[in-house]
Scaffold this active site. Structure first.
Site, PDB file in Angstrom:
ATOM      1  N   ASN A 165       0.807  -1.236   0.000  1.00 23.04           N
ATOM      2  CA  ASN A 165       0.000   0.000   0.000  1.00 23.04           C
ATOM      3  C   ASN A 165       0.835   1.278   0.000  1.00 23.04           C
ATOM      4  O   ASN A 165       0.414   2.286  -0.560  1.00 23.04           O
ATOM      5  CB  ASN A 165      -1.046  -0.019   1.118  1.00 23.04           C
ATOM      6  CG  ASN A 165      -0.461  -0.120   2.495  1.00 23.04           C
ATOM      7  OD1 ASN A 165       0.713  -0.454   2.653  1.00 23.04           O
ATOM      8  ND2 ASN A 165      -1.259   0.160   3.509  1.00 23.04           N
ATOM      9  N   LYS A 188      12.370  -7.675   1.541  1.00 22.67           N
ATOM     10  CA  LYS A 188      11.447  -8.478   0.736  1.00 22.67           C
ATOM     11  C   LYS A 188      10.184  -7.635   0.530  1.00 22.67           C
ATOM     12  O   LYS A 188       9.335  -7.525   1.413  1.00 22.67           O
ATOM     13  CB  LYS A 188      11.123  -9.786   1.485  1.00 22.67           C
ATOM     14  CG  LYS A 188      10.426 -10.818   0.636  1.00 22.67           C
ATOM     15  CD  LYS A 188       8.964 -10.830   0.972  1.00 22.67           C
ATOM     16  CE  LYS A 188       8.013 -11.479   0.087  1.00 22.67           C
ATOM     17  NZ  LYS A 188       7.203 -10.495  -0.640  1.00 22.67           N
ATOM     18  N   ALA A 190       6.519  -6.380  -1.224  1.00 27.80           N
ATOM     19  CA  ALA A 190       5.307  -7.093  -1.642  1.00 27.80           C
ATOM     20  C   ALA A 190       5.424  -7.475  -3.114  1.00 27.80           C
ATOM     21  O   ALA A 190       5.914  -6.687  -3.926  1.00 27.80           O
ATOM     22  CB  ALA A 190       4.087  -6.195  -1.443  1.00 27.80           C
ATOM     23  N   GLY A 241       2.557  -5.244   7.670  1.00 28.06           N
ATOM     24  CA  GLY A 241       1.575  -6.003   6.909  1.00 28.06           C
ATOM     25  C   GLY A 241       0.431  -6.420   7.810  1.00 28.06           C
ATOM     26  O   GLY A 241       0.168  -5.776   8.839  1.00 28.06           O
ATOM     27  N   GLU A 263       4.511  -3.746  12.448  1.00 22.12           N
ATOM     28  CA  GLU A 263       3.571  -2.656  12.136  1.00 22.12           C
ATOM     29  C   GLU A 263       2.394  -3.323  11.444  1.00 22.12           C
ATOM     30  O   GLU A 263       2.465  -3.643  10.260  1.00 22.12           O
ATOM     31  CB  GLU A 263       4.228  -1.624  11.212  1.00 22.12           C
ATOM     32  CG  GLU A 263       5.433  -0.923  11.804  1.00 22.12           C
ATOM     33  CD  GLU A 263       5.057   0.156  12.819  1.00 22.12           C
ATOM     34  OE1 GLU A 263       3.863   0.471  12.962  1.00 22.12           O
ATOM     35  OE2 GLU A 263       5.971   0.675  13.479  1.00 22.12           O
ATOM     36  N   CYS A 297      -3.209   1.595   6.603  1.00 17.59           N
ATOM     37  CA  CYS A 297      -3.365   1.010   7.946  1.00 17.59           C
ATOM     38  C   CYS A 297      -3.896   2.042   8.932  1.00 17.59           C
ATOM     39  O   CYS A 297      -4.461   1.679   9.951  1.00 17.59           O
ATOM     40  CB  CYS A 297      -2.032   0.465   8.422  1.00 17.59           C
ATOM     41  SG  CYS A 297      -0.746   1.710   8.366  1.00 17.59           S
ATOM     42  N   GLU A 392     -10.704  -4.052   9.294  1.00 21.91           N
ATOM     43  CA  GLU A 392     -10.275  -3.093   8.267  1.00 21.91           C
ATOM     44  C   GLU A 392     -11.029  -3.308   6.962  1.00 21.91           C
ATOM     45  O   GLU A 392     -11.055  -4.420   6.454  1.00 21.91           O
ATOM     46  CB  GLU A 392      -8.803  -3.348   7.939  1.00 21.91           C
ATOM     47  CG  GLU A 392      -7.815  -2.725   8.859  1.00 21.91           C
ATOM     48  CD  GLU A 392      -6.390  -3.016   8.389  1.00 21.91           C
ATOM     49  OE1 GLU A 392      -6.059  -4.187   8.119  1.00 21.91           O
ATOM     50  OE2 GLU A 392      -5.610  -2.074   8.302  1.00 21.91           O
TER      51      GLU A 392
HETATM   52  P1  NAP Z   1       0.298  -9.125   4.033  1.00 25.21           P
HETATM   53  O1  NAP Z   1      -0.507 -10.071   3.232  1.00 25.21           O
HETATM   54  O2  NAP Z   1       0.545  -9.433   5.454  1.00 25.21           O
HETATM   55  O3  NAP Z   1       1.662  -8.939   3.226  1.00 25.21           O
HETATM   56  C1  NAP Z   1       2.677  -8.099   3.670  1.00 25.21           C
HETATM   57  C2  NAP Z   1       4.025  -8.654   3.256  1.00 25.21           C
HETATM   58  O4  NAP Z   1       4.195  -9.928   3.872  1.00 25.21           O
HETATM   59  C3  NAP Z   1       4.182  -8.870   1.756  1.00 25.21           C
HETATM   60  O5  NAP Z   1       5.514  -8.611   1.395  1.00 25.21           O
HETATM   61  C4  NAP Z   1       3.877 -10.358   1.605  1.00 25.21           C
HETATM   62  O6  NAP Z   1       4.495 -10.947   0.482  1.00 25.21           O
HETATM   63  C5  NAP Z   1       4.522 -10.883   2.874  1.00 25.21           C
HETATM   64  N1  NAP Z   1       4.042 -12.198   3.276  1.00 25.21           N
HETATM   65  C6  NAP Z   1       2.868 -12.805   2.993  1.00 25.21           C
HETATM   66  N2  NAP Z   1       2.841 -14.035   3.545  1.00 25.21           N
HETATM   67  C7  NAP Z   1       4.018 -14.208   4.187  1.00 25.21           C
HETATM   68  C8  NAP Z   1       4.593 -15.271   4.944  1.00 25.21           C
HETATM   69  N3  NAP Z   1       3.921 -16.417   5.181  1.00 25.21           N
HETATM   70  N4  NAP Z   1       5.839 -15.110   5.451  1.00 25.21           N
HETATM   71  C9  NAP Z   1       6.517 -13.964   5.232  1.00 25.21           C
HETATM   72  N5  NAP Z   1       6.028 -12.929   4.517  1.00 25.21           N
HETATM   73  C10 NAP Z   1       4.790 -13.041   4.020  1.00 25.21           C
HETATM   74  O7  NAP Z   1      -0.337  -7.671   4.047  1.00 25.21           O
HETATM   75  P2  NAP Z   1      -0.857  -6.821   2.821  1.00 25.21           P
HETATM   76  O8  NAP Z   1      -2.202  -7.299   2.460  1.00 25.21           O
HETATM   77  O9  NAP Z   1       0.179  -6.736   1.756  1.00 25.21           O
HETATM   78  O10 NAP Z   1      -0.910  -5.363   3.474  1.00 25.21           O
HETATM   79  C11 NAP Z   1      -2.027  -4.864   4.082  1.00 25.21           C
HETATM   80  C12 NAP Z   1      -1.895  -4.950   5.598  1.00 25.21           C
HETATM   81  O11 NAP Z   1      -0.735  -4.221   6.021  1.00 25.21           O
HETATM   82  C13 NAP Z   1      -3.059  -4.294   6.278  1.00 25.21           C
HETATM   83  O12 NAP Z   1      -3.492  -5.076   7.350  1.00 25.21           O
HETATM   84  C14 NAP Z   1      -2.473  -2.984   6.781  1.00 25.21           C
HETATM   85  O13 NAP Z   1      -3.143  -2.433   7.873  1.00 25.21           O
HETATM   86  C15 NAP Z   1      -1.085  -3.375   7.106  1.00 25.21           C
HETATM   87  N6  NAP Z   1      -0.211  -2.192   7.156  1.00 25.21           N
HETATM   88  C16 NAP Z   1       0.244  -1.777   8.361  1.00 25.21           C
HETATM   89  C17 NAP Z   1       1.042  -0.644   8.434  1.00 25.21           C
HETATM   90  C18 NAP Z   1       1.551  -0.165   9.759  1.00 25.21           C
HETATM   91  O14 NAP Z   1       2.457   0.649   9.768  1.00 25.21           O
HETATM   92  N7  NAP Z   1       1.026  -0.627  10.874  1.00 25.21           N
HETATM   93  C19 NAP Z   1       1.391   0.052   7.277  1.00 25.21           C
HETATM   94  C20 NAP Z   1       0.906  -0.402   6.062  1.00 25.21           C
HETATM   95  C21 NAP Z   1       0.104  -1.542   6.016  1.00 25.21           C
HETATM   96  P3  NAP Z   1       3.700 -11.166  -0.909  1.00 25.21           P
HETATM   97  O15 NAP Z   1       3.330  -9.817  -1.377  1.00 25.21           O
HETATM   98  O16 NAP Z   1       4.718 -11.822  -1.759  1.00 25.21           O
HETATM   99  O17 NAP Z   1       2.513 -12.022  -0.594  1.00 25.21           O
END
Ligand code: NAP
Length: 489
Positions: A165, A188, A190, A241, A263, A297, A392
């Site tokens: 995002n 690593k 996304a 994430g 985060e 987020c 969310e």
């Molecule tokens: P996500 O599915 O958790 O993915 C985030 C990252 O983790 C991506 O690089 C993804 O790789 C990787 N990943 C997925 N499965 C994994 C595994 N089993 N082991 C290690 N890495 C893995 O989250 P998203 O859908 O991309 O992002 C949205 C989320 O991020 C929302 O919940 C949002 O609130 C949160 N967020 C939080 C903040 C904060 O600062 N608190 C900021 C921004 C976003 P791939 O892309 O290759 O699947």
């Protein structure tokens, strides 16, 4: 001025568009030739690809970062800071191209992509200066003849895993403090938004950051995550994430007792109290809800409005939502671009239907119109049982819930397992004091929906995560304290 069609994907500096990864100072593809395609969320066209690395290639990147660690950690702090400063300057000199890459892979409006580059670069600039301010401490001893010192040392080889995002800013707020502290790193990004990350590394290399200090790995996320968590060489993982993946990484990091920064997801409330300035309240709601099409987020997911101001707010907010334009991120008129994928659109539609089935009414917008396009939408009369108040939405759907008293508003705001950001609008000092203390959240915005900057500690409480990014506290995440007791003096 260039047309929207020519702007799409056009880069002034074509060397920024890569389809290989940087490991140990060398750009390479996967030995197997395996690739992952990158899609433009607006057109659905393939706009690039990245290598899908094998396990031994990820291990190779860890080994490179391990070899680079000792020389990098022993560099003069001032020198590390100077390289970061140079990197910052290159990022800003290439702001337009980097912004285009983000709009191409993520879909966000170009004006927001430009703002993300400036925001993300500010972390590099901030930590370029902080590198020279990593101070130790002396502690007065309790017995004579002793000197008690505290030194701060880099934690070692670190890994960063980031979401789609904010593909650039989520990386720089990890990389910049890590490198300033003297750590080396594997990143690593996304899989949906790796192009801007690769471009950042092109510029890091050009800035003179030595081989092996900053490496990028791409491929199957679960395989890479398992290798990083199991590796005794990786001393820290910083993850941004979903809460679900964050919890998995935490459990898998337990056997190697890694430091973690997490985060994670949010479910931010926005409270509009009766005494709020109505124009300020509308501006706050617009920014807190609709930035990045709601895919943030810190997006206001639940908008609680006190009874006295409710009808005026809903009418004025509805007019603003209706006036927003949905379209191609490369079109300067666009306020809301495409969502990242179909699953994202489906979730917004589900939350809308669920809110309507619990009695809500549509004030502006409505269901998605095919593709990745989800229109800016406002519903009022939302029940606290509706899914959009509990999880969310991650899209441009705003839901308004009416409340009666200040205490009830604060109780509703806290009725969530998450605690990342919260916002409220009021002009009363007493209400401001009560709400800012009463809300359970890592960050609170008062009369503003825009609170993120490099100089403050960004992070959450409860299931929104651990640790802070940005500010001098963000540097501590990459430093260990070493206590040295010198006796016999
Ligand atoms: P996500 O599915 O958790 O993915 C985030 C990252 O983790 C991506 O690089 C993804 O790789 C990787 N990943 C997925 N499965 C994994 C595994 N089993 N082991 C290690 N890495 C893995 O989250 P998203 O859908 O991309 O992002 C949205 C989320 O991020 C929302 O919940 C949002 O609130 C949160 N967020 C939080 C903040 C904060 O600062 N608190 C900021 C921004 C976003 P791939 O892309 O290759 O699947």
């Amino acid at each position: 001025m260039a047309s929207v069609a020519t702007m799409r994907g056009h880069l002034t500096n074509s060397s920024l568009l890569r389809s290989d990864v940087l490991i140990d100072g060398k750009w390479k593809g996967a030995a197997s030739g395996a690739k992952i395609d990158v899609e433009d969320p607006f057109t659905g066209q393939i706009v690039g690809s990245i290598p899908s690395l094998a396990a031994d290639e990820v291990h190779g990147a860890i080994a490179a970062a391990e070899t680079a660690f000792i020389p990098w950690s022993r560099e003069m702090n001032r020198h590390r800071g100077a390289l970061l400063r140079r990197w910052y300057e290159l990022v800003m000199a290439n702001q337009e191209d980097l912004a285009r890459l983000i709009t191409l892979e993520n879909g966000k409006p170009l004006k927001e992509a430009r703002a993300e580059i400036a925001y993300g670069a500010a972390f590099i600039e901030y930590y370029a200066d902080e590198a020279g301010r990593i101070f130790g401490e002396t502690i007065p001893p309790l017995v004579p003849g002793r000197q008690l010192l505290v030194e701060r040392e880099p934690v070692g080889v670190c890994a960063a895993i980031t979401p789609w995002n904010f593909p650039m800013a989520m990386l720089t707020r990890k990389i910049a403090p890590a490198l300033a502290a003297g750590c080396t790193m594997l990143i690593k990004p996304a899989s949906q938004t790796p192009l801007s990350a690769l471009a950042l590394l092109v510029l890091a290399e050009e800035a003179g950051i030595p081989a092996g200090v900053l490496n990028i790995v791409t491929g199957k996320a679960s395989m890479i995550g398992d290798i990083l968590t199991a590796s005794p060489v990786i001393r820290k993982i910083s993850f941004t994430g979903s809460t679900e993946i964050g919890a998995q990484l935490m459990a898998k990091s337990a056997p190697t007792i890694k430091r973690l920064s997490l985060e994670l997801g949010g479910n931010a409330p926005l409270l509009i109290f009766d005494d709020a300035d109505i124009d300020l309240a509308i501006e706050t709601a617009m920014v807190a809800k609709f930035r990045n099409s709601g895919q943030s987020c810190v997006a206001a997911n639940r908008i609680y409005v006190q009874r006295g101001i409710h009808d005026t707010f809903v009418k004025a907010f509805g007019d603003r939502v209706r006036a927003m334009s949905l379209g191609d991120g490369f079109d300067p008129a666009t306020d809301i671009g495409p969502l990242i994928d179909e699953a994202g659109v489906a979730k917004v539609d589900e939350h809308l239907e669920d809110a309507l089935s619990h009695g809500a009414e549509i004030v502006a917008g409505g269901k998605s119109q095919g593709g990745h396009m989800s229109p800016p939408t406002l519903v009022s009369g939302v029940s606290s049982k509706a899914a959009l108040t509990r999880e969310e939405t991650f899209g441009p759907l705003a839901g308004v819930i009416q409340f009666e008293t200040i205490d009830e508003g604060i109780r509703l705001a806290n009725d969530t397992p998450f605690g990342l950001a919260a916002y409220f609008c009021s002009s009363s000092p007493a209400t401001i004091a009560k709400a800012s203390r009463g809300i359970e959240s890592g960050m609170v915005g008062i009369n503003t929906g825009l609170i993120s900057t490099a100089v403050v500690p960004f992070g959450g409480v409860k299931m929104s995560g651990l640790g802070r990014e940005g500010s001098r506290y963000g540097l501590d995440e990459y430093l260990n304290m070493k206590y040295i007791c010198h006796a016999g003096l």
